[in-house]
Scaffold this active site. Structure first.
Site, PDB file in Angstrom:
ATOM      1  N   HIS A  71      62.796  40.772  45.061  1.00  0.00           N
ATOM      2  CA  HIS A  71      62.073  39.875  45.958  1.00  0.00           C
ATOM      3  C   HIS A  71      62.534  38.429  45.731  1.00  0.00           C
ATOM      4  O   HIS A  71      62.490  37.933  44.601  1.00  0.00           O
ATOM      5  CB  HIS A  71      60.568  39.933  45.704  1.00  0.00           C
ATOM      6  N   TYR A 134      53.895  34.496  35.251  1.00  0.00           N
ATOM      7  CA  TYR A 134      54.793  33.559  35.914  1.00  0.00           C
ATOM      8  C   TYR A 134      54.009  32.416  36.547  1.00  0.00           C
ATOM      9  O   TYR A 134      52.942  32.608  37.131  1.00  0.00           O
ATOM     10  CB  TYR A 134      55.708  34.243  36.927  1.00  0.00           C
TER      11      TYR A 134
END
Length: 469
Positions: A71, A134
């Site tokens: 992605h 993240y």
């Protein structure tokens, strides 16, 4: 899982531009371990962009072999392992020469990686109960998913060697259906918005960026600087840079009631709106300034000089500069005596020469001409090389002159006598007229921009070329 303790914080470049792998110091004892997962000051010192994260996400994976990706998202990410171990694969899916470049690595809690916008990432867990975290510099939204770019995990061109073969791994049906590299539409770069594209500098910027589809030009009809809707109706997440080439420059009219209002509205209030947008969205703001922010009592002006404007125009420009200086990513390009396509001093003098008129021209205002092609080239240089943010003087180079000297040069270069030009003082020239005060010394020190590798052409060379064309 074995974690390597007490590493030094270290950054390692990868084959994908902008993708950087970090070693993180992890400190452990009999109780467990501790690490500074994200430390802005230290990591920026190692070259990590100040990407201003706004959201922190955690992905937990129960079984080894869980595989997600590939992605490419429309934001930057800083990814690290909280517990367990992963195999990471990254593929550049941005437009450009590095499209399709691949990097792989195994990550444990002692490592992290920075992934710029448009680089596809995928993870395969190598241990049960693996979690990674993240930081991202934009808020996730359903609308943003339409801006993703995807690549199939089994793409033959990327040829990623997965530690656990994909047929034995846990994949989602969506990930299985992603396209091969030959079918991927690369993610375009963020755009640059040029405001004031119908002005002298705006036209030069059009020429400088001709053919660059990532640069968008807006005239006053496209973007009304004084209208709130102009700022609200645009998706600023798609822009990396704003170049503000728009300004109110009617120096004398600015001393009148309506002109004063217009000068402050465009040169200050609108600039504050642009600065708010730029700061909020991490956009680089390029703003064009003027020698009129000084009173002209200093023979040469450098970038550290304090403001001392004499008139309304200079005051409104100085206020705008002060606002732009608060934007984290900004370039204030200070120039003087601008000459480009449109009505200007050089064209006026050339016209007078052709009609045989012998003018009186001011001889006690000293400075250098700034041709718009060089201002545009200097702005393009700053954005391409990314020197330290701040103020940069930018005029043409060479010996300083008075307006009368330049007028005489125009007469001579167009085949007329220099002696047709008579020098007069500023006081004498404006006697009996309503006029704004002018700085007598407008010469800008160019050492700072020259140190970045950009040296403007001599003003006399550009004047000759301009008149020839």
């Amino acid at each position: 899982m074995t974690i390597e303790f007490s590493k030094q914080l270290k950054a390692t470049a990868t084959p994908i531009p902008g993708v950087v792998l970090y070693d993180l110091p992890v400190h452990g004892d009999n109780r467990g371990w501790f690490k500074e997962n994200w430390q802005r000051e230290k990591m920026m010192a190692l070259g990590l962009p100040d990407f201003s994260p706004v959201q922190n996400n955690i992905s937990f994976n129960e079984k080894a072999g869980t595989t997600r990706g590939i992605h490419a998202e429309p934001w930057d990410k800083f990814i690290s392992v909280a517990t367990g171990k992963i195999f990471g694969a990254w593929v550049d899916l941005r437009e450009g020469e590095s499209f399709g470049a691949v990097f792989t690595a195994e990550l444990d809690p002692s490592q992290a990686i920075f992934i710029p916008r448009g680089v596809g990432n995928a993870f395969q867990t190598l241990e049960d109960d693996t979690a990674y975290t993240y930081l991202v510099n934009d808020h996730w939204s359903a609308d943003a998913q339409g801006q993703y770019t995807f690549l199939n995990l089994a793409d033959e061109t990327a040829a990623i060697t997965w530690p656990i073969p994909l047929e034995q791994a846990e994949l989602s049906d969506k990930d299985k259906a992603h396209p091969r590299l030959g079918e991927v539409v690369p993610m375009p770069p963020k755009k640059t918005l040029v405001l004031g594209a119908d002005g002298q500098l705006g036209k030069a910027l059009r020429a400088a960026y001709a053919g660059d589809v990532s640069v968008e030009f807006a005239t006053r009809n496209d973007f009304d600087l004084t209208a709130a809707a102009s700022y609200a109706d645009r998706n600023w997440k798609n822009y990396s840079t704003i170049i503000n080439a728009a300004a109110y420059t009617a120096v004398d009219t600015a001393e009148e009631t309506e002109g004063r209002k217009a000068a402050w509205a465009i040169n200050t209030t609108a600039v504050a709106s642009l600065a708010t947008v730029a700061a909020r969205h991490g956009i680089t703001l390029v703003h064009v300034s003027s020698d009129y922010v000084f009173d002209g009592t200093t023979q040469e002006h450098d970038e550290t000089e304090s403001f001392s404007p004499l008139g309304v125009y200079g005051q409104s420009k100085a206020a705008g500069d002060a606002i732009v200086a608060t934007v984290p990513r900004h370039y204030i390009v200070r120039t003087s005596w601008v000459i480009g396509e449109g009505n200007n001093f050089v064209r006026t003098m050339a016209s007078l020469a052709e009609r045989g008129i012998a003018p009186g021209v001011v001889n006690d205002q000293i400075g250098r001409l700034s041709f718009t092609q060089d201002i545009a080239a200097g702005i393009k240089h700053l954005l391409a090389t990314n020197p330290a943010y701040g103020v940069y003087n930018l005029s043409n180079d060479g010996q300083s002159q008075s307006w009368a000297d330049i007028a005489a040069d125009v007469y001579e270069l167009t085949g007329h006598s220099r002696d047709a030009v008579t020098g007069v003082s500023t006081e004498e020239y404006f006697k009996g007229k309503q006029a704004a005060p002018r700085p007598l010394n407008s010469t800008l020190n160019l050492n700072k921009i020259k140190a970045t590798g950009f040296t403007p052409a001599p003003a006399k060379q550009r004047l000759s070329e301009y008149l020839e064309n």
